[in-house]
Design an enzyme around this catalytic site. Structure first.
Site, PDB file in Angstrom:
ATOM      1  N   ALA A  18       0.797  -1.228   0.000  1.00 28.81           N
ATOM      2  CA  ALA A  18       0.000   0.000   0.000  1.00 28.81           C
ATOM      3  C   ALA A  18       0.835   1.287   0.000  1.00 28.81           C
ATOM      4  O   ALA A  18       0.492   2.255  -0.679  1.00 28.81           O
ATOM      5  CB  ALA A  18      -0.946  -0.021   1.203  1.00 28.81           C
ATOM      6  N   CYS A 125       2.513 -11.415   4.990  1.00 23.93           N
ATOM      7  CA  CYS A 125       2.679 -10.634   3.770  1.00 23.93           C
ATOM      8  C   CYS A 125       4.002  -9.868   3.807  1.00 23.93           C
ATOM      9  O   CYS A 125       4.933 -10.260   4.524  1.00 23.93           O
ATOM     10  CB  CYS A 125       1.497  -9.688   3.526  1.00 23.93           C
ATOM     11  SG  CYS A 125       1.443  -9.125   1.796  1.00 23.93           S
ATOM     12  N   ASP A 194      -3.768  -2.273   4.511  1.00 22.04           N
ATOM     13  CA  ASP A 194      -4.115  -1.616   3.246  1.00 22.04           C
ATOM     14  C   ASP A 194      -5.173  -0.552   3.469  1.00 22.04           C
ATOM     15  O   ASP A 194      -5.262   0.411   2.718  1.00 22.04           O
ATOM     16  CB  ASP A 194      -4.619  -2.640   2.230  1.00 22.04           C
ATOM     17  CG  ASP A 194      -3.446  -3.399   1.652  1.00 22.04           C
ATOM     18  OD1 ASP A 194      -3.020  -4.382   2.291  1.00 22.04           O
ATOM     19  OD2 ASP A 194      -2.928  -2.989   0.603  1.00 22.04           O
ATOM     20  N   ASN A 204      -6.250  -6.070   5.367  1.00 23.56           N
ATOM     21  CA  ASN A 204      -4.868  -6.404   4.987  1.00 23.56           C
ATOM     22  C   ASN A 204      -4.890  -7.714   4.199  1.00 23.56           C
ATOM     23  O   ASN A 204      -5.955  -8.319   3.987  1.00 23.56           O
ATOM     24  CB  ASN A 204      -3.994  -6.517   6.246  1.00 23.56           C
ATOM     25  CG  ASN A 204      -2.513  -6.565   5.922  1.00 23.56           C
ATOM     26  OD1 ASN A 204      -2.002  -5.755   5.149  1.00 23.56           O
ATOM     27  ND2 ASN A 204      -1.802  -7.527   6.483  1.00 23.56           N
ATOM     28  N   LYS A 230      -3.373   5.345   5.521  1.00 24.71           N
ATOM     29  CA  LYS A 230      -4.024   4.052   5.302  1.00 24.71           C
ATOM     30  C   LYS A 230      -5.446   4.067   5.883  1.00 24.71           C
ATOM     31  O   LYS A 230      -6.188   3.107   5.727  1.00 24.71           O
ATOM     32  CB  LYS A 230      -3.233   2.923   5.965  1.00 24.71           C
ATOM     33  CG  LYS A 230      -1.741   2.858   5.613  1.00 24.71           C
ATOM     34  CD  LYS A 230      -1.485   2.083   4.380  1.00 24.71           C
ATOM     35  CE  LYS A 230      -0.025   2.007   3.972  1.00 24.71           C
ATOM     36  NZ  LYS A 230       0.844   1.223   4.825  1.00 24.71           N
TER      37      LYS A 230
HETATM   38  C1  RUB Z   1       0.278  -6.041   0.482  1.00 21.72           C
HETATM   39  C2  RUB Z   1      -0.223  -6.064   1.883  1.00 21.72           C
HETATM   40  C3  RUB Z   1       0.583  -5.288   2.888  1.00 21.72           C
HETATM   41  C4  RUB Z   1       0.001  -3.879   3.000  1.00 21.72           C
HETATM   42  C5  RUB Z   1       0.879  -2.962   3.831  1.00 21.72           C
HETATM   43  O1  RUB Z   1      -0.614  -6.654  -0.432  1.00 21.72           O
HETATM   44  O2  RUB Z   1      -1.252  -6.591   2.198  1.00 21.72           O
HETATM   45  O3  RUB Z   1       0.494  -5.900   4.144  1.00 21.72           O
HETATM   46  O4  RUB Z   1      -0.132  -3.315   1.715  1.00 21.72           O
HETATM   47  O5  RUB Z   1       2.125  -2.830   3.195  1.00 21.72           O
HETATM   48  P1  RUB Z   1      -0.220  -6.725  -1.985  1.00 21.72           P
HETATM   49  P2  RUB Z   1       3.061  -1.551   3.434  1.00 21.72           P
HETATM   50  O6  RUB Z   1       1.075  -7.466  -2.079  1.00 21.72           O
HETATM   51  O7  RUB Z   1      -1.365  -7.451  -2.602  1.00 21.72           O
HETATM   52  O8  RUB Z   1      -0.102  -5.306  -2.489  1.00 21.72           O
HETATM   53  O9  RUB Z   1       3.288  -1.466   4.919  1.00 21.72           O
HETATM   54  O10 RUB Z   1       4.296  -1.859   2.661  1.00 21.72           O
HETATM   55  O11 RUB Z   1       2.330  -0.354   2.905  1.00 21.72           O
END
Ligand code: RUB
Length: 320
Positions: A18, A125, A194, A204, A230
């Site tokens: 995100a 993730c 997200d 998420n 977010k």
């Molecule tokens: C990514 C995901 C991450 C969040 C937060 O999903 O779920 O946990 O986006 O990430 P995808 P960040 O791989 O489908 O994009 O902390 O890097 O913003």
């Protein structure tokens, strides 16, 4: 980078996560604006709106994307000339990108205070914000160990274990379904987000809510690391977060699927964890209980009930 190229990279997940998506979208709008040759501010605004719509439509769940786009789009409201509008877009995009990077760092500093020497952490993730907390704790000399999930079907866990390995952090790589088998060995779950709704629910990567459920049952605290952008302002107006459902081929080889006419593959990319399973949300402006989500939306995204009335009256006006 060209606008269409960025949009395609976000859609295909070459650019993912995100925070990264938000920064790349802001940069794409900035570069698009710089290259526009429009005679007046009205046509500039129209072209920027088309670009914004294209970017926002690439992935529907991460609200960091519309929030970043909104920040850039609001910057040139009332500009007196195209040059002024371009300059405003550049300033807004650059400052969003910079503050996003700082936010991830600050989240790491705050989040690491919740990690004790000897802790075992589980993450799911690949989240920059969650990793920032883990890496900061490691950087402070705390002896930590991590469980990282595989993250079917796109295997973002591979990115996470590489980052942890490169930092020299002892890591256990497990399949998603092994979480409950290890949750009693875990002191703390840390994930990213997200989207966070006004009632503190966390959207998420698919599987997060199962992990939260297992953590809740095991009395293992769950921390969510998320920048203020977010949080989803429009959930105040009752809007739901759309959960992206991706193509079946990510889960099942189409050649196998072709022989299984009665089988439908479901592939939601995200799920919703209720606020009651989240202990703390670590943002760049401090760690908050999920119940304070409204305050973040009001104070940091500038979206209060006044905006609702404004939206409502605009809607009414366009209908009349
Ligand atoms: C990514 C995901 C991450 C969040 C937060 O999903 O779920 O946990 O986006 O990430 P995808 P960040 O791989 O489908 O994009 O902390 O890097 O913003």
């Amino acid at each position: 980078m060209l606008l269409n190229e960025t949009a395609e990279q976000i859609r295909s997940m070459e650019i993912r996560g995100a925070g990264r998506i938000a920064r790349k979208a802001a940069a794409a709008l900035r570069d698009h604006a710089a290259g526009l040759e429009t005679p007046d501010t009205a046509s500039f605004a129209r072209s920027m709106k088309e670009a914004a719509d294209l970017l926002v439509a690439t992935r529907p769940t991460a609200v960091s994307l519309p929030n970043a786009v909104q920040t850039v789009m609001r910057s040139f409201e009332g500009a007196g000339s195209v040059a002024e509008a371009k300059a405003a877009v550049k300033t807004a995009a650059d400052s969003f990108i910079l503050s996003s990077r700082h936010a991830v760092e600050w989240i790491g500093e705050i989040g690491s205070r919740h990690i004790s020497d000897g802790d075992v952490i589980l993450t799911h993730c690949n989240s920059e914000a969650a990793l920032s907390c883990i890496l900061a704790a490691h950087g402070e000399g705390k002896a930590i160990e991590v469980f990282a999930t595989e993250v079917r079907p796109r295997n973002q866990g591979l990115l996470t274990i590489r980052a942890l390995n490169d930092a020299g952090i002892q890591t256990n790589f497990i399949v998603d379904s092994a979480v409950r088998s290890y949750i009693n060995e875990v002191d703390l779950v840390i994930t990213g987000a997200d989207a966070i709704t006004v009632n503190g629910a966390v959207v998420n990567k698919i599987g997060t809510s199962q992990i939260a459920l297992a953590a809740h049952e095991a009395r293992t605290p769950m921390l969510v690391a998320a920048e203020t952008y977010k949080f989803a302002p429009r959930t105040i107006l009752g809007e739901r977060i759309a959960i992206e459902e991706r193509e079946a081929g990510e889960v099942l080889d189409p050649r196998i699927a072709a022989g299984l006419p009665h089988v439908r593959v479901r592939n939601p990319a995200f799920d919703v964890t209720p606020a009651s399973y989240v202990d703390l949300i670590v943002t760049e402006v401090g760690a908050i209980p999920p119940a304070m989500a409204y305050c973040i939306i009001r104070d940091y995204l500038g979206w209060g009930i006044g905006e609702f009335h404004k939206e409502f009256s605009i809607d009414q006006m366009t209908k009349e």
